[in-house]
Design a protein around this motif. Sequence first.
Motif, PDB file in Angstrom:
ATOM      1  N   ASP A  54       0.855  -1.179   0.000  1.00  0.00           N
ATOM      2  CA  ASP A  54       0.000   0.000   0.000  1.00  0.00           C
ATOM      3  C   ASP A  54       0.895   1.235   0.000  1.00  0.00           C
ATOM      4  O   ASP A  54       1.674   1.437   0.937  1.00  0.00           O
ATOM      5  CB  ASP A  54      -0.901  -0.005   1.244  1.00  0.00           C
ATOM      6  CG  ASP A  54      -1.992   1.051   1.198  1.00  0.00           C
ATOM      7  OD1 ASP A  54      -1.718   2.170   0.711  1.00  0.00           O
ATOM      8  OD2 ASP A  54      -3.109   0.781   1.681  1.00  0.00           O
ATOM      9  N   PRO A  55       0.825   2.064  -1.028  1.00  0.00           N
ATOM     10  CA  PRO A  55       1.727   3.222  -1.120  1.00  0.00           C
ATOM     11  C   PRO A  55       1.510   4.247  -0.014  1.00  0.00           C
ATOM     12  O   PRO A  55       2.344   5.137   0.169  1.00  0.00           O
ATOM     13  CB  PRO A  55       1.410   3.818  -2.498  1.00  0.00           C
ATOM     14  CG  PRO A  55       0.021   3.353  -2.805  1.00  0.00           C
ATOM     15  CD  PRO A  55      -0.080   1.982  -2.188  1.00  0.00           C
ATOM     16  N   ARG A  56       0.417   4.133   0.709  1.00  0.00           N
ATOM     17  CA  ARG A  56       0.146   5.075   1.793  1.00  0.00           C
ATOM     18  C   ARG A  56       0.958   4.752   3.047  1.00  0.00           C
ATOM     19  O   ARG A  56       1.014   5.567   3.972  1.00  0.00           O
ATOM     20  CB  ARG A  56      -1.343   5.070   2.132  1.00  0.00           C
ATOM     21  CG  ARG A  56      -2.243   5.485   0.986  1.00  0.00           C
ATOM     22  CD  ARG A  56      -3.706   5.301   1.354  1.00  0.00           C
ATOM     23  NE  ARG A  56      -4.017   3.898   1.645  1.00  0.00           N
ATOM     24  CZ  ARG A  56      -5.201   3.474   2.084  1.00  0.00           C
ATOM     25  NH1 ARG A  56      -6.181   4.342   2.281  1.00  0.00           N
ATOM     26  NH2 ARG A  56      -5.400   2.190   2.316  1.00  0.00           N
ATOM     27  N   ILE A  57       1.577   3.574   3.098  1.00  0.00           N
ATOM     28  CA  ILE A  57       2.296   3.131   4.293  1.00  0.00           C
ATOM     29  C   ILE A  57       3.796   3.322   4.096  1.00  0.00           C
ATOM     30  O   ILE A  57       4.373   2.860   3.108  1.00  0.00           O
ATOM     31  CB  ILE A  57       2.001   1.654   4.608  1.00  0.00           C
ATOM     32  CG1 ILE A  57       0.494   1.425   4.765  1.00  0.00           C
ATOM     33  CG2 ILE A  57       2.744   1.223   5.868  1.00  0.00           C
ATOM     34  CD1 ILE A  57       0.114  -0.039   4.936  1.00  0.00           C
ATOM     35  N   THR A  58       4.438   3.992   5.053  1.00  0.00           N
ATOM     36  CA  THR A  58       5.890   4.177   5.058  1.00  0.00           C
ATOM     37  C   THR A  58       6.436   3.656   6.379  1.00  0.00           C
ATOM     38  O   THR A  58       5.918   3.990   7.449  1.00  0.00           O
ATOM     39  CB  THR A  58       6.271   5.656   4.908  1.00  0.00           C
ATOM     40  OG1 THR A  58       5.763   6.146   3.663  1.00  0.00           O
ATOM     41  CG2 THR A  58       7.770   5.852   4.946  1.00  0.00           C
ATOM     42  N   VAL A  59       7.481   2.846   6.317  1.00  0.00           N
ATOM     43  CA  VAL A  59       8.135   2.317   7.516  1.00  0.00           C
ATOM     44  C   VAL A  59       9.488   2.988   7.689  1.00  0.00           C
ATOM     45  O   VAL A  59      10.288   3.037   6.744  1.00  0.00           O
ATOM     46  CB  VAL A  59       8.302   0.788   7.439  1.00  0.00           C
ATOM     47  CG1 VAL A  59       9.045   0.266   8.673  1.00  0.00           C
ATOM     48  CG2 VAL A  59       6.953   0.099   7.313  1.00  0.00           C
ATOM     49  N   VAL A  60       9.739   3.516   8.868  1.00  0.00           N
ATOM     50  CA  VAL A  60      11.035   4.105   9.211  1.00  0.00           C
ATOM     51  C   VAL A  60      11.504   3.454  10.506  1.00  0.00           C
ATOM     52  O   VAL A  60      10.763   2.711  11.159  1.00  0.00           O
ATOM     53  CB  VAL A  60      10.940   5.641   9.367  1.00  0.00           C
ATOM     54  CG1 VAL A  60      10.514   6.282   8.063  1.00  0.00           C
ATOM     55  CG2 VAL A  60       9.973   6.018  10.485  1.00  0.00           C
ATOM     56  N   HIS A  61      12.756   3.723  10.882  1.00  0.00           N
ATOM     57  CA  HIS A  61      13.319   3.138  12.103  1.00  0.00           C
ATOM     58  C   HIS A  61      13.924   4.242  12.968  1.00  0.00           C
ATOM     59  O   HIS A  61      14.501   5.204  12.451  1.00  0.00           O
ATOM     60  CB  HIS A  61      14.383   2.093  11.764  1.00  0.00           C
ATOM     61  CG  HIS A  61      13.835   0.894  11.062  1.00  0.00           C
ATOM     62  ND1 HIS A  61      13.544   0.892   9.720  1.00  0.00           N
ATOM     63  CD2 HIS A  61      13.497  -0.347  11.543  1.00  0.00           C
ATOM     64  CE1 HIS A  61      13.065  -0.292   9.384  1.00  0.00           C
ATOM     65  NE2 HIS A  61      13.024  -1.055  10.457  1.00  0.00           N
ATOM     66  N   SER A  62      13.807   4.069  14.262  1.00  0.00           N
ATOM     67  CA  SER A  62      14.364   5.071  15.179  1.00  0.00           C
ATOM     68  C   SER A  62      15.877   4.962  15.290  1.00  0.00           C
ATOM     69  O   SER A  62      16.536   5.888  15.751  1.00  0.00           O
ATOM     70  CB  SER A  62      13.733   4.929  16.564  1.00  0.00           C
ATOM     71  OG  SER A  62      14.096   3.684  17.161  1.00  0.00           O
ATOM     72  N   GLY A  63      16.446   3.816  14.898  1.00  0.00           N
ATOM     73  CA  GLY A  63      17.898   3.610  15.013  1.00  0.00           C
ATOM     74  C   GLY A  63      18.249   2.962  16.324  1.00  0.00           C
ATOM     75  O   GLY A  63      18.614   1.795  16.379  1.00  0.00           O
ATOM     76  N   ARG A  64      18.116   3.689  17.407  1.00  0.00           N
ATOM     77  CA  ARG A  64      18.307   3.097  18.732  1.00  0.00           C
ATOM     78  C   ARG A  64      16.976   3.112  19.468  1.00  0.00           C
ATOM     79  O   ARG A  64      16.192   4.051  19.314  1.00  0.00           O
ATOM     80  CB  ARG A  64      19.370   3.859  19.527  1.00  0.00           C
ATOM     81  CG  ARG A  64      18.969   5.262  19.922  1.00  0.00           C
ATOM     82  CD  ARG A  64      19.999   5.890  20.840  1.00  0.00           C
ATOM     83  NE  ARG A  64      21.293   6.041  20.204  1.00  0.00           N
ATOM     84  CZ  ARG A  64      22.322   6.659  20.773  1.00  0.00           C
ATOM     85  NH1 ARG A  64      22.189   7.185  21.974  1.00  0.00           N
ATOM     86  NH2 ARG A  64      23.467   6.761  20.133  1.00  0.00           N
ATOM     87  N   PRO A  65      16.689   2.086  20.260  1.00  0.00           N
ATOM     88  CA  PRO A  65      15.411   2.040  20.977  1.00  0.00           C
ATOM     89  C   PRO A  65      15.252   3.250  21.902  1.00  0.00           C
ATOM     90  O   PRO A  65      16.164   3.595  22.645  1.00  0.00           O
ATOM     91  CB  PRO A  65      15.497   0.732  21.777  1.00  0.00           C
ATOM     92  CG  PRO A  65      16.496  -0.100  21.037  1.00  0.00           C
ATOM     93  CD  PRO A  65      17.500   0.872  20.493  1.00  0.00           C
ATOM     94  N   GLY A  66      14.089   3.897  21.812  1.00  0.00           N
ATOM     95  CA  GLY A  66      13.860   5.077  22.644  1.00  0.00           C
ATOM     96  C   GLY A  66      12.446   5.204  23.161  1.00  0.00           C
ATOM     97  O   GLY A  66      12.120   6.188  23.802  1.00  0.00           O
ATOM     98  N   GLY A  67      11.594   4.225  22.843  1.00  0.00           N
ATOM     99  CA  GLY A  67      10.231   4.273  23.340  1.00  0.00           C
ATOM    100  C   GLY A  67       9.266   4.950  22.392  1.00  0.00           C
ATOM    101  O   GLY A  67       9.652   5.514  21.367  1.00  0.00           O
ATOM    102  N   PRO A  68       7.986   4.922  22.744  1.00  0.00           N
ATOM    103  CA  PRO A  68       6.950   5.411  21.808  1.00  0.00           C
ATOM    104  C   PRO A  68       7.023   6.897  21.510  1.00  0.00           C
ATOM    105  O   PRO A  68       6.731   7.311  20.382  1.00  0.00           O
ATOM    106  CB  PRO A  68       5.639   5.042  22.524  1.00  0.00           C
ATOM    107  CG  PRO A  68       6.009   4.834  23.962  1.00  0.00           C
ATOM    108  CD  PRO A  68       7.403   4.322  23.942  1.00  0.00           C
ATOM    109  N   GLY A  69       7.386   7.721  22.492  1.00  0.00           N
ATOM    110  CA  GLY A  69       7.451   9.162  22.240  1.00  0.00           C
ATOM    111  C   GLY A  69       8.477   9.494  21.171  1.00  0.00           C
ATOM    112  O   GLY A  69       8.206  10.272  20.243  1.00  0.00           O
ATOM    113  N   THR A 174       6.878  14.465  24.499  1.00  0.00           N
ATOM    114  CA  THR A 174       7.865  14.784  25.523  1.00  0.00           C
ATOM    115  C   THR A 174       8.817  13.617  25.744  1.00  0.00           C
ATOM    116  O   THR A 174       8.408  12.455  25.696  1.00  0.00           O
ATOM    117  CB  THR A 174       7.148  15.117  26.851  1.00  0.00           C
ATOM    118  OG1 THR A 174       6.036  15.964  26.575  1.00  0.00           O
ATOM    119  CG2 THR A 174       8.081  15.812  27.817  1.00  0.00           C
ATOM    120  N   ALA A 175      10.070  13.915  26.022  1.00  0.00           N
ATOM    121  CA  ALA A 175      11.074  12.882  26.287  1.00  0.00           C
ATOM    122  C   ALA A 175      10.942  12.413  27.733  1.00  0.00           C
ATOM    123  O   ALA A 175      11.718  12.791  28.618  1.00  0.00           O
ATOM    124  CB  ALA A 175      12.476  13.423  26.021  1.00  0.00           C
TER     125      ALA A 175
END
Length: 233
Positions: A54-69, A174-175
């Motif tokens: 589905d072209p509407r969906i884009t997946v990216v990665h945070s790189g290092r785990p940092g939680g949902p925020g 917020t962090a």
Amino acid sequence: MLSVLTALGPDVADHFAETVESVVAQRLPAGVELEWIVCVDGPPGVIDLELPDDPRITVVHSGRPGGPGLCRNVAATRSTGSVLRNLDADDVLLPGALAADVRTLSDPRYGWCTSEALDLLPDGTTRAFATGGRDRDIARGEIVEQWRRSETLDVHVCTLAVRRRLFWAAGGYTALPRSEDVALLARLSAQCVGRHRSEPGLLYRKWPGQITAVDRDESNRAVRESITAALSS
């Protein structure tokens, strides 16, 4: 453009397929487009994703785990929508939820909106979430005052949709180790009027592994008191 932002961690991946189905099935008003930015909490390969073509969906990665925020903020930087809508990776959008967000925020009086939600229990049944329960405007500062008094709000923060400009003016999520979404909503409330809808727009999954199932500790109360004091001054 309406941009849905989702943080996806290994702890919720087992529930994600139902979330995907609920997003793909959404229908928006004519002239409004949908994009869904899914940010995986960690480097590529940490989760084995199966997503529709589905072209509407884009997946990216945070790189290092940092939680949902952190993940939601990263997703927001990759989005293009004038409205940003949070969706947790273990929750399910009800039909028409995103269209209702668009209609609500077409009114320039409102900077953000929320809706009722239903708790989705482990056995598949649902129950009402105890909130204000009626269509209403939420005055500036009202969420700040609610959070100052209690951990529990009478609106469901997981249903938040907000204008992009206001999201970044408030600093994004917020962090914090928890309540990062409530802290954002409090800052938005300090800036502008919101709107709450009584029609449920979300199934909020209740299960033992969710972050909010963990007991709140004293440090979280101290954070809440500090933020609300600053926003009330």
